[in-house]
Design a protein around this motif. Structure first.
Motif, mmCIF file in Angstrom:
data_model
loop_
_atom_site.group_PDB
_atom_site.id
_atom_site.type_symbol
_atom_site.label_atom_id
_atom_site.label_comp_id
_atom_site.label_asym_id
_atom_site.label_seq_id
_atom_site.Cartn_x
_atom_site.Cartn_y
_atom_site.Cartn_z
ATOM 1 N N THR A 144 0.847 -1.186 0.000
ATOM 2 C CA THR A 144 0.000 0.000 0.000
ATOM 3 C C THR A 144 0.882 1.235 0.000
ATOM 4 O O THR A 144 1.726 1.406 0.890
ATOM 5 N N GLU A 145 0.710 2.084 -0.996
ATOM 6 C CA GLU A 145 1.448 3.345 -1.070
ATOM 7 C C GLU A 145 0.650 4.398 -0.301
ATOM 8 O O GLU A 145 -0.369 4.889 -0.771
ATOM 9 N N ILE A 146 1.095 4.717 0.910
ATOM 10 C CA ILE A 146 0.412 5.707 1.727
ATOM 11 C C ILE A 146 0.586 7.106 1.161
ATOM 12 O O ILE A 146 -0.279 7.971 1.283
ATOM 13 N N GLY A 147 1.703 7.324 0.529
ATOM 14 C CA GLY A 147 2.036 8.603 -0.090
ATOM 15 C C GLY A 147 3.409 8.474 -0.738
ATOM 16 O O GLY A 147 4.044 7.414 -0.658
ATOM 17 N N PRO A 148 3.905 9.527 -1.352
ATOM 18 C CA PRO A 148 5.238 9.463 -1.955
ATOM 19 C C PRO A 148 6.292 9.076 -0.903
ATOM 20 O O PRO A 148 6.397 9.713 0.140
ATOM 21 N N GLY A 149 7.023 8.023 -1.165
ATOM 22 C CA GLY A 149 8.074 7.590 -0.244
ATOM 23 C C GLY A 149 7.578 6.907 1.007
ATOM 24 O O GLY A 149 8.364 6.619 1.919
ATOM 25 N N ALA A 150 6.274 6.623 1.092
ATOM 26 C CA ALA A 150 5.690 6.002 2.288
ATOM 27 C C ALA A 150 4.965 4.730 1.874
ATOM 28 O O ALA A 150 4.005 4.779 1.114
ATOM 29 N N ARG A 151 5.456 3.613 2.369
ATOM 30 C CA ARG A 151 4.949 2.330 1.894
ATOM 31 C C ARG A 151 4.745 1.360 3.062
ATOM 32 O O ARG A 151 5.543 1.300 3.995
ATOM 33 N N ILE A 152 3.648 0.591 3.004
ATOM 34 C CA ILE A 152 3.423 -0.508 3.939
ATOM 35 C C ILE A 152 3.218 -1.782 3.128
ATOM 36 O O ILE A 152 2.376 -1.826 2.226
ATOM 37 N N VAL B 286 11.516 11.391 16.421
ATOM 38 C CA VAL B 286 11.318 11.898 15.061
ATOM 39 C C VAL B 286 12.133 13.168 14.841
ATOM 40 O O VAL B 286 12.821 13.335 13.831
ATOM 41 N N GLU B 287 12.085 14.082 15.789
ATOM 42 C CA GLU B 287 12.821 15.345 15.653
ATOM 43 C C GLU B 287 14.310 15.112 15.497
ATOM 44 O O GLU B 287 15.001 15.889 14.810
ATOM 45 N N ALA B 288 14.829 14.073 16.120
ATOM 46 C CA ALA B 288 16.272 13.799 16.035
ATOM 47 C C ALA B 288 16.731 13.611 14.595
ATOM 48 O O ALA B 288 17.894 13.825 14.274
ATOM 49 N N ARG B 289 15.816 13.203 13.723
ATOM 50 C CA ARG B 289 16.176 12.968 12.329
ATOM 51 C C ARG B 289 16.239 14.242 11.507
ATOM 52 O O ARG B 289 16.683 14.219 10.367
ATOM 53 N N PHE B 290 15.783 15.358 12.133
ATOM 54 C CA PHE B 290 15.788 16.625 11.409
ATOM 55 C C PHE B 290 16.624 17.703 12.129
ATOM 56 O O PHE B 290 16.662 18.848 11.709
ATOM 57 N N THR B 291 17.260 17.310 13.225
ATOM 58 C CA THR B 291 18.069 18.228 14.001
ATOM 59 C C THR B 291 19.532 17.848 13.872
ATOM 60 O O THR B 291 19.896 16.684 14.066
ATOM 61 N N ALA B 292 20.361 18.828 13.551
ATOM 62 C CA ALA B 292 21.784 18.556 13.414
ATOM 63 C C ALA B 292 22.382 18.126 14.735
ATOM 64 O O ALA B 292 22.093 18.721 15.793
ATOM 65 N N VAL B 293 23.169 17.070 14.736
ATOM 66 C CA VAL B 293 23.842 16.603 15.946
ATOM 67 C C VAL B 293 25.123 17.387 16.147
ATOM 68 O O VAL B 293 25.984 17.466 15.279
ATOM 69 N N SER B 294 25.288 18.024 17.328
ATOM 70 C CA SER B 294 26.470 18.851 17.579
ATOM 71 C C SER B 294 27.627 17.999 18.069
ATOM 72 O O SER B 294 27.428 16.910 18.581
ATOM 73 N N ARG C 211 12.956 10.144 3.988
ATOM 74 C CA ARG C 211 13.032 11.363 4.794
ATOM 75 C C ARG C 211 11.903 12.331 4.460
ATOM 76 O O ARG C 211 11.303 12.933 5.353
ATOM 77 N N GLU C 212 11.611 12.478 3.177
ATOM 78 C CA GLU C 212 10.571 13.408 2.772
ATOM 79 C C GLU C 212 9.198 12.966 3.277
ATOM 80 O O GLU C 212 8.381 13.783 3.721
ATOM 81 N N ALA C 213 8.946 11.672 3.212
ATOM 82 C CA ALA C 213 7.670 11.159 3.689
ATOM 83 C C ALA C 213 7.537 11.342 5.197
ATOM 84 O O ALA C 213 6.467 11.683 5.708
ATOM 85 N N LEU C 214 8.629 11.126 5.934
ATOM 86 C CA LEU C 214 8.611 11.331 7.375
ATOM 87 C C LEU C 214 8.387 12.805 7.708
ATOM 88 O O LEU C 214 7.661 13.135 8.658
ATOM 89 N N ALA C 215 8.977 13.688 6.927
ATOM 90 C CA ALA C 215 8.835 15.125 7.171
ATOM 91 C C ALA C 215 7.370 15.563 7.080
ATOM 92 O O ALA C 215 6.924 16.459 7.814
ATOM 93 N N LEU C 216 6.614 14.914 6.193
ATOM 94 C CA LEU C 216 5.214 15.276 6.015
ATOM 95 C C LEU C 216 4.369 14.999 7.250
ATOM 96 O O LEU C 216 3.356 15.666 7.493
ATOM 97 N N VAL C 217 4.759 13.993 8.051
ATOM 98 C CA VAL C 217 3.970 13.649 9.234
ATOM 99 C C VAL C 217 4.684 14.010 10.530
ATOM 100 O O VAL C 217 4.200 13.699 11.623
ATOM 101 N N ARG C 218 5.836 14.681 10.410
ATOM 102 C CA ARG C 218 6.639 15.047 11.576
ATOM 103 C C ARG C 218 5.826 15.808 12.608
ATOM 104 O O ARG C 218 5.801 15.452 13.801
ATOM 105 N N GLU C 219 5.135 16.813 12.181
ATOM 106 C CA GLU C 219 4.390 17.657 13.104
ATOM 107 C C GLU C 219 3.275 16.881 13.790
ATOM 108 O O GLU C 219 3.032 17.032 14.991
ATOM 109 N N GLY C 220 2.600 16.003 13.040
ATOM 110 C CA GLY C 220 1.523 15.213 13.615
ATOM 111 C C GLY C 220 2.013 14.236 14.670
ATOM 112 O O GLY C 220 1.369 14.059 15.720
ATOM 113 N N VAL C 221 3.133 13.590 14.427
ATOM 114 C CA VAL C 221 3.693 12.663 15.404
ATOM 115 C C VAL C 221 4.021 13.399 16.704
ATOM 116 O O VAL C 221 3.694 12.944 17.805
#
Length: 436
Positions: free
Chosen positions: A107-115, A428-436, A402-412
């Motif tokens: 099932t293609e949930i959306g671009p880059g998102a698959r189950i 989830v945020e860790a995947r979009f925040t630069a590690v210092s 990454r793009e598919a995750l970004a679309l639901v980042r805020e909802g998660v």
């Protein structure tokens, strides 16, 4: 057979369930006894199994793990007609079971998102084959073939040791196992066998299984309940049941013959006729009496048919017959109705449905291609019979880029915060925040 007259009554769903004939006390006693036997096998292993074999089967000093030569000897000596029948049944059940294996679906949930929904077989299965009042070689086919079709890697088979065969398993059961390539076979029976398959027995080289399946009496069915949660089980296929819904035009001889065919399994077997025709009910009762006197297991049949679990049920009309049948949820349902094909859709709760007077349960027991390991005790309201699906586990395989995750980042993050599980959002945020 006793008569239950429901005519002229307005029955609620609960009242209809209460009117269903069941051997409730026998089942309760079986559950308590089976739980003790299973626990004893868990604690004492082979010693417990040998004590049970001597007590229940009249066998001692036998080889519990069946040697390969016993299987080979049984196959070499089986009656050619029986072998041909087993081979035909294997082919039919294999074809019937193949339809029960779902295809993998994506099932293609959306671009880059698959189950991906996939079905994985369990690794190891234990099958139980009754060998008491009836040594059911056909049950070897009904249990093993669906497991093989599902892709199960390892199958262990258990059946009671027989005093009539010097402590060996019934030779036709062994021959059926050999035909199917099963080489791990144990001479052990009843609730103890279910416990051994579930827990394993080191001294016998018996490893625990993932799923236990197979029919048996109420003690075997109760043992499955005792090991549920330790292993998976099929539905509790206990003492057999047949419910026949018949109209005024049904053949009383065929109805009576089919009731008796299941009553001969066991004194605890259930045989029920539901009809809106008092005249048919009377003629069936007469034929039951006549045919029972002629059958080989007459004494056993008489006990079954006179027990609280068997009855002739009189109803007002088809609607009441449907309501009663669905409340009973029989293992086997036969429709001796002029419009059986059209009426079948109304009968929603049954392990298997046999349409018309030329489709007896006996056909399903052996050669229909359907499976005869079916739920009893009303479980057909929510549980299926045995099939390839019994040995399959649905799994979801999720893949997001990454793009598919970004679309639901805020909802998660929003849901994680409202549920008081901030680390979920932080993962989830860790995947979009630069590690210092």
């Amino acid at each position: 057979m006793r008569t239950i007259d429901l005519r002229g009554q307005e029955l609620s769903a609960a009242a209809m369930l209460a009117a269903v004939p069941r051997a409730v006390q026998a089942r309760a006693e079986a559950l308590d006894t089976a739980a003790r036997i299973v626990d004893d096998v868990h604690r004492r292993g082979e010693e417990s199994l040998r004590e049970q074999a001597e007590r229940f089967d009249g066998v001692s000093g036998h080889e519990i793990r069946v040697p390969a030569e016993h299987l080979a000897e049984a196959l070499a000596s089986v009656d050619p007609r029986v072998r041909a029948a087993l081979e035909a049944a294997i082919d039919r059940v294999r074809r019937g079971s193949a339809a029960q294996v779902p295809d993998s679906r994506t099932t293609e949930i959306g671009p880059g998102a698959r189950i991906v929904q996939r079905w994985q077989p369990v690794d190891r299965v234990g099958v139980y084959i009754p060998g008491g009042k009836a040594a059911l070689a056909s049950s070897v086919v009904m249990n093993v073939v669906p497991a093989q079709v599902a892709g199960v890697r390892s199958i262990a088979l258990a059946s009671p040791a027989q005093s009539a065969h010097a402590g060996r398993i019934d030779p036709t059961i062994l021959a059926a196992a050999a035909l199917l390539g099963i080489d791990e076979v144990y001479a052990m029976g009843g609730a103890g066998a279910i416990g051994a398959l579930a827990w394993g027995v080191d001294s016998l080289g018996l490893d625990p299984v993932d799923v236990v399946a197979g029919p048996g009496n109420n003690y075997v069915a109760s043992a499955k309940r005792a090991v549920a949660g330790i292993v998976g089980t099929d539905s509790e296929a206990g003492a057999t049941e047949i419910l026949i819904v018949a109209d005024a035009d049904a053949d009383p001889v065929l109805v009576a013959a089919d009731l008796i065919s299941q009553a001969e399994h066991d004194e605890q077997a259930s045989a029920v006729l539901v009809t809106d025709s008092p005249e048919l009910a009377e003629r069936v009762a007469e034929q039951v009496s006549t045919l029972t006197a002629r059958t080989r297991h007459s004494a056993r049949v008489q006990v079954s048919l006179s027990g609280p679990q068997s009855a002739i049920v009189l109803v007002d009309d088809r609607a009441m017959a449907v309501a009663f049948s669905n409340a009973y949820a029989p293992e086997h349902l036969e429709l001796h109705l002029a419009d059986a094909d059209e009426a079948a859709g109304d009968f929603t709760s049954a392990g298997a449905v046999f349409l018309g007077d030329q489709t007896p349960v006996s056909l399903g027991d052996y050669m229909a291609g359907s499976n005869h390991v079916l739920p009893t005790g009303g479980q057909a309201r929510y549980a299926p019979g045995l099939g390839a699906y019994t040995f399959l586990r649905p799994q979801q395989v999720i893949s997001y880029d990454r793009e598919a995750l970004a679309l639901v980042r805020e909802g998660v993050v929003a849901l994680a915060e409202i549920e008081g599980l901030p680390a979920h959002g932080e993962a989830v945020e860790a995947r979009f925040t630069a590690v210092s």
